[in-house]
Design a protein around this motif. Sequence first.
Motif, mmCIF file in Angstrom:
data_model
loop_
_atom_site.group_PDB
_atom_site.id
_atom_site.type_symbol
_atom_site.label_atom_id
_atom_site.label_comp_id
_atom_site.label_asym_id
_atom_site.label_seq_id
_atom_site.Cartn_x
_atom_site.Cartn_y
_atom_site.Cartn_z
ATOM 1 N N ASP A 106 -10.352 3.406 -1.423
ATOM 2 C CA ASP A 106 -11.628 2.781 -2.341
ATOM 3 C C ASP A 106 -12.112 1.480 -1.302
ATOM 4 N N ASP A 107 -11.375 1.009 -0.544
ATOM 5 C CA ASP A 107 -11.877 -0.049 0.384
ATOM 6 C C ASP A 107 -10.905 -0.236 1.524
ATOM 7 N N ARG A 158 -4.907 4.901 -2.614
ATOM 8 C CA ARG A 158 -6.080 4.841 -3.300
ATOM 9 C C ARG A 158 -6.800 3.621 -2.998
#
Length: 329
Positions: free
Chosen positions: A202-203, A198
Amino acid sequence: MPPTPGGQRQQRGPYVSSNRLVWTRTSIWLGFLALLALGLGLLPAYGFSLAFWFYLLLWITLASGLNIMAGFTGYLPFGYVAFYGIGAYAAAVTVKMHGLPIWAGFIAAALAGVVLSLLFARTMVLRGIYFSIVSLALAVICRLLIAAMPEDVAGGSYGIALGFSNPDGAYYAMLALMLATLLTVTWLAQSRLGMALRAIRDDPDTAETVGINIGRVRLKAWVLSAVIASMTGAIEAWYTSIVDTETAFNLLVSTKAVIFAVAGGLGTVIGPVVGTVVMLIVDDLIWQHFPVLNVFLLGLVIVLLMMFLPSGIVGSLIRAKPFLRRILF
């Protein structure tokens, strides 16, 4: 609670509450899976037609496998069918060409999925639509390569007929694979690996900064997702008793898996299950009542779903009703 050296009591309420929430949610979900396994396992004994149920299990499995990459990691593989097709062919070649039992075909399919995912691993340096397009092109290349092989190696353009089928056995094998896939995704959603995936989604730059080995973590998800698809293809080959490049590498396999996963909610465990069930029911109803307008109406349903529920059915429900996080993954 025990006092601290300074006389203060430790405040562990939020942590206890969080652990209780995870335990409650997991227990509800595992209980649901147990009931689902029992109900689906009894269907053949009561004489139900297995065709609909077999393909329901198949699409739930594929959508959940794709969700590992698209939902947890943020990579949408339009060429996901390559793993499905290579698994079907690996099983068929093992059984038909080499005379080995079907369980050996399943092992060969899993190994083929691992090998192909490692060969394709380099494509994950790409991001977004570039990765999706390249994975789609590689799936087409796989189909053409297998079709061009000699008949005594991979059946040629005519495919491979296994010469036997076992619908009941294939049904139970698909049920077992679906349950194993859902349990795996359940574990992934709560594991350190899932948290790392995750973070990459996300980044990725920040994830790398905090010490996450992006390449290694991403590869684990990629291989796991590929094995699920290749095993699904092998079981479907056993069910139909025939494999050919047009069906095994049909791009609609990827398309449907993506639609079902997105419709339910990417990044959730139960989302692909809900999305698959809802979309198959809608598709069946449209076919029954509006056969001429089937494609148009199904496309309209998908467009409306994406417009009004952009996070999918489950994702949108959780956003609208946060308390549902207590029971939904």
